[in-house]
Design an enzyme around this catalytic site. Structure first.
Site, PDB file in Angstrom:
ATOM      1  N   HIS A 250       0.832  -1.208   0.000  1.00  0.00           N
ATOM      2  CA  HIS A 250       0.000   0.000   0.000  1.00  0.00           C
ATOM      3  C   HIS A 250       0.862   1.251   0.000  1.00  0.00           C
ATOM      4  O   HIS A 250       2.052   1.204   0.316  1.00  0.00           O
ATOM      5  CB  HIS A 250      -0.961   0.033   1.195  1.00  0.00           C
ATOM      6  CG  HIS A 250      -0.290   0.073   2.544  1.00  0.00           C
ATOM      7  ND1 HIS A 250       0.007  -1.067   3.261  1.00  0.00           N
ATOM      8  CD2 HIS A 250       0.155   1.111   3.308  1.00  0.00           C
ATOM      9  CE1 HIS A 250       0.586  -0.735   4.412  1.00  0.00           C
ATOM     10  NE2 HIS A 250       0.700   0.588   4.459  1.00  0.00           N
TER      11      HIS A 250
ATOM     12  N   GLU B  73       7.803   0.873   5.044  1.00  0.00           N
ATOM     13  CA  GLU B  73       7.328  -0.190   5.922  1.00  0.00           C
ATOM     14  C   GLU B  73       7.552  -1.516   5.207  1.00  0.00           C
ATOM     15  O   GLU B  73       7.306  -1.623   4.000  1.00  0.00           O
ATOM     16  CB  GLU B  73       5.818   0.004   6.202  1.00  0.00           C
ATOM     17  CG  GLU B  73       5.221  -1.055   7.109  1.00  0.00           C
ATOM     18  CD  GLU B  73       3.730  -0.839   7.391  1.00  0.00           C
ATOM     19  OE1 GLU B  73       3.080  -0.092   6.644  1.00  0.00           O
ATOM     20  OE2 GLU B  73       3.231  -1.425   8.373  1.00  0.00           O
TER      21      GLU B  73
END
Lengths: 134, 134
Positions: free
Chosen positions: A7, A130
């Site tokens: 994402h 991340e």
């Protein structure tokens, strides 16, 4: 090592307005708000055919994105999340190359219930990364 | 309306170092540098299984990303690119909703040889959005 882009996270100053904009102006499939009290955020997922956009809004007193919104009152792209098969292997390899892992280097359970780590943006072209084990 | 996330663009202060890092530290598939003199950038594409990362480095005197790097010397996420089927339909719909299209509103041929438009980041949560007709 890195796999799919899981994402892109965008911090927003008004979650309802941003959700409406992605739904109505951009015509995307937008989910409902989900409180993640353990992570200090309320999230809205936007499902694209190949990945997700994650809208982030602060939740609670010590939200990790409040400082970002203080610096960027209009909001902004907060991080990208790459998938990895084995987060400990990925971490150890990255540390060997000199990269800094945030928060002591132990994976935590992220907002999607899977182990995650964050890499220091100064080591990656100003981009907060991340890593999520899938 | 919006379809796939075509790419995430990251402006970098050292294209060779960033390419090496994505290849060696992050283990991704990294292409060679491509000069795009019409767009004032040199780009490197990183192929992920579901989308691309586009590393951007200034080319020439009037590069559109030099100002971004002046403000963000470590680099940073510059924009996201969403695919649309018909860029004129998308543009007209967005203008109706009050969004501002940069550069006069006429699509230009982007770095991938396809019509593109950019939307004003102040109207989209501080996030520069490129639309590409595919």
């Amino acid at each position: 090592m890195i796999g799919r882009l899981n994402h892109v996270a965008i911090a927003v100053p008004d979650l309802e307005a941003a959700s409406a904009q992605y739904r109505d102006a951009l015509g995307a499939t937008v989910g409902g708000p989900q409180d993640e009290p353990d992570h200090g955020v309320t999230v809205v997922f936007i499902e694209l055919p190949n990945t997700k956009i994650e809208l982030l809004y602060p939740l609670g007193e010590a939200s990790p994105i409040q400082g970002f919104l203080d610096k960027n009152p209009s909001g902004g792209i907060h991080h990208v999340c790459y998938e990895v098969e084995d987060i400990l292997v990925a971490r150890d390899h990255l540390i060997e190359t000199g990269a800094r892992v945030l928060g002591g280097g132990e994976p935590k359970i992220g907002a999607h219930g899977k182990p995650v780590l964050f890499l220091h943006p100064k080591d990656f072209n100003g981009c907060l990364i991340e890593l999520e084990q899938v």
